[in-house]
Design a protein around this motif. Structure first.
Motif, mmCIF file in Angstrom:
data_model
loop_
_atom_site.group_PDB
_atom_site.id
_atom_site.type_symbol
_atom_site.label_atom_id
_atom_site.label_comp_id
_atom_site.label_asym_id
_atom_site.label_seq_id
_atom_site.Cartn_x
_atom_site.Cartn_y
_atom_site.Cartn_z
ATOM 1 N N ILE A 1 -2.745 0.822 -7.899
ATOM 2 C CA ILE A 1 -2.288 2.149 -8.312
ATOM 3 C C ILE A 1 -2.440 3.143 -7.167
ATOM 4 O O ILE A 1 -1.533 3.936 -6.890
ATOM 5 C CB ILE A 1 -3.042 2.622 -9.573
ATOM 6 N N LYS A 2 -3.567 3.079 -6.464
ATOM 7 C CA LYS A 2 -3.775 3.974 -5.324
ATOM 8 C C LYS A 2 -2.739 3.724 -4.237
ATOM 9 O O LYS A 2 -2.199 4.666 -3.651
ATOM 10 C CB LYS A 2 -5.191 3.805 -4.767
ATOM 11 N N GLU A 3 -2.460 2.451 -3.955
ATOM 12 C CA GLU A 3 -1.450 2.110 -2.955
ATOM 13 C C GLU A 3 -0.078 2.627 -3.370
ATOM 14 O O GLU A 3 0.664 3.167 -2.547
ATOM 15 C CB GLU A 3 -1.392 0.596 -2.749
ATOM 16 N N LEU A 4 0.257 2.462 -4.646
ATOM 17 C CA LEU A 4 1.563 2.915 -5.114
ATOM 18 C C LEU A 4 1.678 4.436 -5.075
ATOM 19 O O LEU A 4 2.741 4.970 -4.728
ATOM 20 C CB LEU A 4 1.816 2.392 -6.532
ATOM 21 N N HIS A 5 0.608 5.137 -5.396
ATOM 22 C CA HIS A 5 0.632 6.599 -5.307
ATOM 23 C C HIS A 5 0.839 7.043 -3.856
ATOM 24 O O HIS A 5 1.583 7.995 -3.591
ATOM 25 C CB HIS A 5 -0.654 7.198 -5.868
ATOM 26 N N ALA A 6 0.200 6.363 -2.941
ATOM 27 C CA ALA A 6 0.374 6.684 -1.523
ATOM 28 C C ALA A 6 1.818 6.437 -1.098
ATOM 29 O O ALA A 6 2.411 7.245 -0.370
ATOM 30 C CB ALA A 6 -0.584 5.862 -0.672
ATOM 31 N N LYS A 7 2.382 5.336 -1.556
ATOM 32 C CA LYS A 7 3.777 5.017 -1.220
ATOM 33 C C LYS A 7 4.729 6.044 -1.819
ATOM 34 O O LYS A 7 5.690 6.472 -1.151
ATOM 35 C CB LYS A 7 4.108 3.606 -1.741
ATOM 36 N N ILE A 8 4.466 6.468 -3.041
ATOM 37 C CA ILE A 8 5.306 7.499 -3.684
ATOM 38 C C ILE A 8 5.250 8.786 -2.879
ATOM 39 O O ILE A 8 6.277 9.433 -2.640
ATOM 40 C CB ILE A 8 4.855 7.737 -5.138
ATOM 41 N N GLY A 9 4.065 9.156 -2.439
ATOM 42 C CA GLY A 9 3.920 10.371 -1.630
ATOM 43 C C GLY A 9 4.686 10.269 -0.329
ATOM 44 O O GLY A 9 5.364 11.217 0.092
ATOM 45 N N LEU B 1 7.312 8.340 0.308
ATOM 46 C CA LEU B 1 8.749 8.359 0.024
ATOM 47 C C LEU B 1 9.229 9.757 -0.343
ATOM 48 O O LEU B 1 10.349 10.156 0.018
ATOM 49 C CB LEU B 1 9.071 7.367 -1.095
ATOM 50 N N ALA B 2 8.400 10.523 -1.036
ATOM 51 C CA ALA B 2 8.781 11.887 -1.392
ATOM 52 C C ALA B 2 8.924 12.749 -0.139
ATOM 53 O O ALA B 2 9.879 13.535 -0.021
ATOM 54 C CB ALA B 2 7.743 12.493 -2.333
ATOM 55 N N VAL B 3 8.017 12.586 0.812
ATOM 56 C CA VAL B 3 8.105 13.338 2.076
ATOM 57 C C VAL B 3 9.353 12.934 2.840
ATOM 58 O O VAL B 3 10.085 13.794 3.353
ATOM 59 C CB VAL B 3 6.830 13.107 2.926
ATOM 60 N N GLU B 4 9.610 11.640 2.933
ATOM 61 C CA GLU B 4 10.809 11.166 3.630
ATOM 62 C C GLU B 4 12.075 11.671 2.952
ATOM 63 O O GLU B 4 13.031 12.074 3.624
ATOM 64 C CB GLU B 4 10.811 9.634 3.692
ATOM 65 N N ASN B 5 12.076 11.666 1.637
ATOM 66 C CA ASN B 5 13.236 12.129 0.880
ATOM 67 C C ASN B 5 13.499 13.612 1.142
ATOM 68 O O ASN B 5 14.643 14.023 1.351
ATOM 69 C CB ASN B 5 13.021 11.873 -0.608
ATOM 70 N N ASP B 6 12.431 14.416 1.134
ATOM 71 C CA ASP B 6 12.575 15.840 1.412
ATOM 72 C C ASP B 6 13.103 16.073 2.824
ATOM 73 O O ASP B 6 13.967 16.916 3.050
ATOM 74 C CB ASP B 6 11.230 16.566 1.242
ATOM 75 N N PHE B 7 12.581 15.305 3.782
ATOM 76 C CA PHE B 7 13.012 15.445 5.172
ATOM 77 C C PHE B 7 14.498 15.120 5.311
ATOM 78 O O PHE B 7 15.256 15.844 5.954
ATOM 79 C CB PHE B 7 12.173 14.518 6.065
ATOM 80 N N LEU B 8 14.907 14.013 4.685
ATOM 81 C CA LEU B 8 16.309 13.603 4.779
ATOM 82 C C LEU B 8 17.243 14.567 4.054
ATOM 83 O O LEU B 8 18.353 14.835 4.514
ATOM 84 C CB LEU B 8 16.477 12.176 4.238
#
Length: 96
Positions: free
Chosen positions: A73-81, A83-90
């Protein structure tokens, strides 16, 4: 008769485990253990029963699986974070 209220005693988990283990050994009777530890015999019996009931959990894979799930769960939360940053950047790059 004394009408003063006595304070309820709280015992640590370690103390309860020690008393329960002593009762499980069978060297002394529940009454002897209770007298030695200044407890009611019913309390000693209750802790002994709880120890027996909870003992299967020590050897259960459920505990290990729950710990693994927490890590996932911790790993997935980190991955979500990430991806959210990358998505905002793009998405900001597309607006320009």
């Amino acid at each position: 008769m004394d009408t003063r209220m006595t304070k309820r005693r709280n015992f640590s988990d370690k103390f309860k485990a020690t008393v329960a283990l002593e009762a499980l050994r069978g060297d002394k009777t529940v009454q002897e253990i209770a007298a030695k530890r200044q407890l009611h015999p019913t309390q000693v019996s209750t802790w002994k029963r709880q120890a027996i009931e909870g003992m299967a959990g020590v050897f259960s894979d459920k505990v290990r699986k729950a710990e693994n799930k927490d890590g996932e769960i911790k790993e997935l939360h980190a991955k979500i974070g990430q991806l959210a940053v990358e998505n905002d950047f793009l998405s900001q790059g597309l607006k320009r």
